[in-house]
Write a protein that holds these residues in place. Sequence first.
Motif, short mmCIF file in Angstrom:
data_model
loop_
_atom_site.label_atom_id
_atom_site.label_comp_id
_atom_site.label_asym_id
_atom_site.label_seq_id
_atom_site.Cartn_x
_atom_site.Cartn_y
_atom_site.Cartn_z
N TYR A 131 71.45 56.29 67.13
CA TYR A 131 70.58 57.44 66.90
C TYR A 131 70.81 58.51 67.97
CZ TYR A 131 66.36 60.28 66.67
OH TYR A 131 65.48 61.34 66.59
N ASP A 132 70.99 58.08 69.22
CA ASP A 132 71.22 59.05 70.29
C ASP A 132 72.57 59.74 70.11
OD1 ASP A 132 70.40 60.32 72.75
OD2 ASP A 132 71.91 59.09 73.75
N VAL A 133 73.61 58.97 69.73
CA VAL A 133 74.94 59.57 69.52
C VAL A 133 74.89 60.58 68.37
CG1 VAL A 133 77.30 59.07 68.80
CG2 VAL A 133 76.18 57.61 70.47
N ALA A 134 74.20 60.23 67.28
CA ALA A 134 74.07 61.15 66.15
C ALA A 134 73.29 62.40 66.55
CB ALA A 134 73.39 60.44 64.99
N SER A 135 72.29 62.21 67.41
CA SER A 135 71.51 63.36 67.86
C SER A 135 72.36 64.31 68.70
CB SER A 135 70.29 62.88 68.66
OG SER A 135 69.54 63.97 69.14
N VAL A 136 73.21 63.76 69.57
CA VAL A 136 74.10 64.59 70.39
C VAL A 136 75.11 65.31 69.51
CG1 VAL A 136 75.85 64.55 72.20
CG2 VAL A 136 73.76 63.21 72.45
N ARG A 137 75.64 64.62 68.51
CA ARG A 137 76.60 65.24 67.59
C ARG A 137 75.95 66.39 66.80
NH1 ARG A 137 81.95 64.17 68.58
NH2 ARG A 137 82.21 61.95 69.08
N ALA A 138 74.67 66.29 66.59
CA ALA A 138 73.96 67.34 65.86
C ALA A 138 73.58 68.52 66.74
CB ALA A 138 72.71 66.75 65.20
N GLY A 139 73.97 68.48 68.01
CA GLY A 139 73.69 69.59 68.90
C GLY A 139 72.42 69.46 69.71
N ARG A 140 71.77 68.34 69.65
CA ARG A 140 70.56 68.12 70.43
C ARG A 140 70.92 67.42 71.74
NH1 ARG A 140 66.45 65.74 65.76
NH2 ARG A 140 66.53 67.57 64.37
N GLY B 97 70.93 64.61 74.64
CA GLY B 97 70.80 63.16 74.61
C GLY B 97 69.48 62.70 75.19
#
Length: 232
Positions: free
Chosen positions: A81-90, A92
């Motif tokens: 979830y954290d990796v996906a959040s970073v990939r989405a521009g948010r 970590g």
Amino acid sequence: MPTLEKGPGHAAHARDGGRGGYGGEGGDGGDLEQSASAAAYEPGEGTKGIGGRAARFWSARRVPAAIVALLLLAGTGVLLYDVASVRAGRPGMAWRRTLADELASRRLDDTALTVGAAVAAVLGLWLLLLALTPGRRKLLPMRRDVPHVRAGLERKAAALVLRDRAMEVSGVQSVQVKVKRRKVKARAQSHFRDLDEVRTDLDDALDDGIRQLGLARRLGLSVRVRRPGKKR
């Protein structure tokens, strides 16, 4: 209670362990206060019945496996979830940034890192021990006299059967029987008869009782007989 389990079997032969001697303790010709045998016989090798060699029962260990699986699932889910959040521009999660900074700045000889590594190593060794050992120490495997069938006897049930056999011996007032994985220990009190005679009869009775249990491995036997303590 006996436990049955199906499994593959193959023809084999049976072999029993031998019987050894015993020694007594006491005075020279006087009244004996205690009599003991270190081993009525030494435990023999595991026997093989018609259905094949009887190995120990393996524990499924569902609780440790479920705990490890849940922890891994939770950790993997949070990390993804954290990796996906970073990939989405948010940004970590704070805990991952803090952990990365701590690992980059702390020395290898830091006390916290040493303790954490020791705890992780102990947990890993514990999991390996659970994975490589059969467990179920309270269950004694029985001879495989029937193909494709495995049977086991609980140690408490075996101790109860042997205790009943011991109480049938003349002169035995009370007895405590403990069944270990490799040995049976009997501690009896005799209120009449010579202690050596009572111990000899107990050796014979328990020897025959152990043989009739039908266990895959011959158990050793230790018998101790004494007089009841005087009441104050």
